[in-house]
Write a protein that holds these residues in place. Structure first.
Motif, mmCIF file in Angstrom:
data_model
loop_
_atom_site.group_PDB
_atom_site.id
_atom_site.type_symbol
_atom_site.label_atom_id
_atom_site.label_comp_id
_atom_site.label_asym_id
_atom_site.label_seq_id
_atom_site.Cartn_x
_atom_site.Cartn_y
_atom_site.Cartn_z
ATOM 1 N N GLU A 140 -5.042 -1.247 9.851
ATOM 2 C CA GLU A 140 -3.630 -1.586 9.727
ATOM 3 C C GLU A 140 -3.457 -3.077 9.995
ATOM 4 O OE1 GLU A 140 -1.237 0.810 12.246
ATOM 5 O OE2 GLU A 140 -1.693 2.687 11.178
ATOM 6 N N ALA A 141 -2.510 -3.687 9.298
ATOM 7 C CA ALA A 141 -2.319 -5.135 9.454
ATOM 8 C C ALA A 141 -0.853 -5.492 9.286
ATOM 9 C CB ALA A 141 -3.161 -5.883 8.418
ATOM 10 N N GLN A 142 -0.481 -6.546 9.985
ATOM 11 C CA GLN A 142 0.831 -7.157 9.795
ATOM 12 C C GLN A 142 0.623 -8.413 8.969
ATOM 13 O OE1 GLN A 142 3.853 -5.891 10.990
ATOM 14 N NE2 GLN A 142 4.778 -7.480 9.676
ATOM 15 N N ILE A 143 1.251 -8.475 7.810
ATOM 16 C CA ILE A 143 1.042 -9.584 6.873
ATOM 17 C C ILE A 143 2.179 -10.591 7.033
ATOM 18 C CG2 ILE A 143 0.567 -10.222 4.493
ATOM 19 C CD1 ILE A 143 -1.350 -8.108 5.623
ATOM 20 N N VAL A 160 3.989 -4.841 6.425
ATOM 21 C CA VAL A 160 2.832 -4.083 6.880
ATOM 22 C C VAL A 160 1.922 -3.741 5.695
ATOM 23 C CG1 VAL A 160 4.040 -3.119 8.858
ATOM 24 C CG2 VAL A 160 4.091 -1.899 6.669
ATOM 25 N N GLY A 161 0.688 -3.476 6.001
ATOM 26 C CA GLY A 161 -0.284 -3.107 4.979
ATOM 27 C C GLY A 161 -1.574 -2.675 5.637
ATOM 28 N N HIS A 162 -2.605 -2.562 4.825
ATOM 29 C CA HIS A 162 -3.936 -2.240 5.325
ATOM 30 C C HIS A 162 -4.941 -3.221 4.755
ATOM 31 C CE1 HIS A 162 -2.043 1.641 6.276
ATOM 32 N NE2 HIS A 162 -3.038 1.808 7.144
ATOM 33 N N VAL A 163 -5.840 -3.677 5.606
ATOM 34 C CA VAL A 163 -6.913 -4.575 5.193
ATOM 35 C C VAL A 163 -8.169 -3.750 4.937
ATOM 36 C CG1 VAL A 163 -8.519 -6.323 6.062
ATOM 37 C CG2 VAL A 163 -6.058 -6.675 6.296
ATOM 38 N N PRO A 180 -12.160 -15.324 2.707
ATOM 39 C CA PRO A 180 -10.832 -14.797 2.333
ATOM 40 C C PRO A 180 -10.816 -14.015 1.023
ATOM 41 C CG PRO A 180 -10.615 -17.003 3.222
ATOM 42 C CD PRO A 180 -12.085 -16.746 3.104
ATOM 43 N N HIS A 181 -11.573 -14.465 0.021
ATOM 44 C CA HIS A 181 -11.517 -13.788 -1.286
ATOM 45 C C HIS A 181 -12.212 -12.424 -1.281
ATOM 46 C CE1 HIS A 181 -15.569 -15.571 -1.686
ATOM 47 N NE2 HIS A 181 -15.790 -14.604 -2.556
ATOM 48 N N ARG A 182 -12.912 -12.095 -0.181
ATOM 49 C CA ARG A 182 -13.587 -10.800 -0.086
ATOM 50 C C ARG A 182 -12.784 -9.792 0.735
ATOM 51 N NH1 ARG A 182 -19.982 -11.382 0.564
ATOM 52 N NH2 ARG A 182 -19.838 -9.505 -0.737
ATOM 53 N N ILE A 183 -11.566 -10.166 1.065
ATOM 54 C CA ILE A 183 -10.664 -9.266 1.794
ATOM 55 C C ILE A 183 -9.673 -8.676 0.802
ATOM 56 C CG2 ILE A 183 -8.940 -9.100 3.636
ATOM 57 C CD1 ILE A 183 -10.236 -11.672 4.829
ATOM 58 N N TRP A 184 -9.505 -7.369 0.827
ATOM 59 C CA TRP A 184 -8.555 -6.710 -0.062
ATOM 60 C C TRP A 184 -7.447 -6.072 0.775
ATOM 61 C CZ3 TRP A 184 -6.961 -7.007 -4.738
ATOM 62 C CH2 TRP A 184 -6.222 -5.975 -5.322
ATOM 63 N N VAL A 185 -6.197 -6.386 0.439
ATOM 64 C CA VAL A 185 -5.045 -5.856 1.164
ATOM 65 C C VAL A 185 -4.352 -4.819 0.308
ATOM 66 C CG1 VAL A 185 -2.823 -6.392 2.213
ATOM 67 C CG2 VAL A 185 -4.725 -7.998 2.471
ATOM 68 N N ILE A 186 -4.104 -3.655 0.888
ATOM 69 C CA ILE A 186 -3.404 -2.570 0.210
ATOM 70 C C ILE A 186 -2.025 -2.439 0.842
ATOM 71 C CG2 ILE A 186 -3.421 -0.122 -0.351
ATOM 72 C CD1 ILE A 186 -6.477 -0.199 0.017
ATOM 73 N N GLN A 187 -1.001 -2.572 0.025
ATOM 74 C CA GLN A 187 0.374 -2.403 0.503
ATOM 75 C C GLN A 187 1.081 -1.377 -0.357
ATOM 76 O OE1 GLN A 187 1.252 -6.836 0.404
ATOM 77 N NE2 GLN A 187 2.216 -6.350 2.379
#
Length: 350
Positions: free
Chosen positions: A241-244, A269-272, A340-347
């Motif tokens: 879980e992440a706060q964007i 909010v989202g998921h990393v 950074p480019h290898r991180i995917w955020v799902i919202q």
């Protein structure tokens, strides 16, 4: 080569909805995998395309012609099942010829096509053997040859490798992919094995609970799933879980700078998602790099070519996978480096 389309296809068995309005476009000459857990509806979808089941609603089109109610014998499709269903009293060549003989194909044409297909599936030297004298992979090739000899416009396979051992499954995956590309035949392949789908398919249709969850190229599905459920199903180890805010993601194990060109995000909010192989394990801190987070190795699993490390960062566990060119000891202090480019955020969809 045949283009296949499903438009608003739905299948009901009484009050039970097996498939809920699937839309799917399969290009001519394309190999598409229907992937999902047991009971999700992938085999039902395949059977509707083949003509073994009739949709409750919607259309199935071959080259823009509606075949939704056309019987299976008039669709010119070939089906390879999980069970080989070979005739034990017939030799390889007689098993392969069977479909043409039933159709009343002239003898000379049967002989010509038999020689051609035995060459294609590399079974010439086994032509006089009986099924009991063959390995599992050889029997599967006989089943494929028996289907291909009828020149189907669409080839369909329902978990055809499920009965093979691990090594043979890998060999047969390569064989099927090479054969499909050589013949350039539109192919639909049902599997519950993520590796199988990614290795074989041009595109993968993920089905959950009778619904199409995502339809994408294998690399996109693996690296950029559109939901937590798909990320988990595709074997993602690190989901948090992440706060964007302002292009940064605050997680329990650390704060991460994101690359908004490759993955535009909005505040909230989202998921990393961090693929285990996308995290670099450093033995010394690199102040010049972004997203460097201190941690301690708490577990190690050796898999031959690769090693999986469990690293604790700020009380949160991160899995790291790297090639086994070195061994980092359990208990050692390390740093995680994540580009950074290898991180995917799902919202959630806005």
């Amino acid at each position: 080569m045949t283009k296949v389309q499903l438009k608003g296809v739905r299948k009901e068995f009484g009050k039970f909805v097996a498939i809920s309005e699937i839309d799917l476009d399969i290009n001519s000459g394309e190999l598409v995998a229907l992937l999902g857990p047991s009971g999700c509806g992938k085999t039902t979808t395949l059977r509707m395309i083949a003509g073994l089941e009739v949709p409750s609603f919607g259309q199935i089109l071959f080259d823009d012609q509606d075949v939704s109610e056309v019987p299976v014998q008039d669709r010119n499709v070939g089906m390879v099942f999980q069970r080989y269903a070979l005739f034990p009293h017939m030799t390889v060549e007689k098993n392969v010829m069977f479909g043409l003989k039933v159709r009343g194909t002239p003898t000379e044409e049967i002989k010509h096509r038999l020689e051609e297909i035995l060459d294609v599936v590399q079974l010439q030297q086994f032509r006089h053997r009986f099924p009991a004298q063959l390995s599992g992979g050889q029997m599967q090739r006989v089943a494929i040859a028996r289907t291909l000899i009828t020149n189907p416009s669409v080839l369909m396979m329902d978990e055809p490798l499920a009965n093979l051992d691990t090594k043979l499954r890998g060999e047969m995956r390569r064989f099927i992919r090479d054969l499909q590309q050589r013949l350039n035949i539109t192919t639909i392949f049902v599997t519950h094995d993520q590796v199988e789908a990614m290795e074989l398919a041009d595109r993968v249709a993920v089905i959950f609970n009778g619904k199409l969850a995502q339809y994408d190229a294998p690399d996109a599905l693996y690296q950029r799933p559109n939901s937590i459920e798909i990320a988990d199903f595709m074997g993602a180890d690190n989901i948090y879980e992440a706060q964007i805010s302002a292009g940064r993601a605050k997680t329990a194990f650390g704060e991460l700078q994101l690359d908004q060109l490759s993955n535009p995000v909005r505040d909230g909010v989202g998921h990393v998602l961090l693929r285990a192989e996308a995290v670099d394990l450093l033995l010394e801190a690199d102040a010049a790099s972004e997203n460097v987070i201190p941690g301690k190795v708490t577990g190690r699993e050796f898999f031959g070519a690769t090693v999986n490390y469990t690293v604790e960062c700020n009380g949160e566990t991160v899995t790291v996978n790297e090639q086994s060119r070195r061994m980092v000891d359990v208990g050692q202090d390390v740093w995680l480096s994540i580009q950074p480019h290898r991180i995917w955020v799902i919202q959630d969809t806005a």
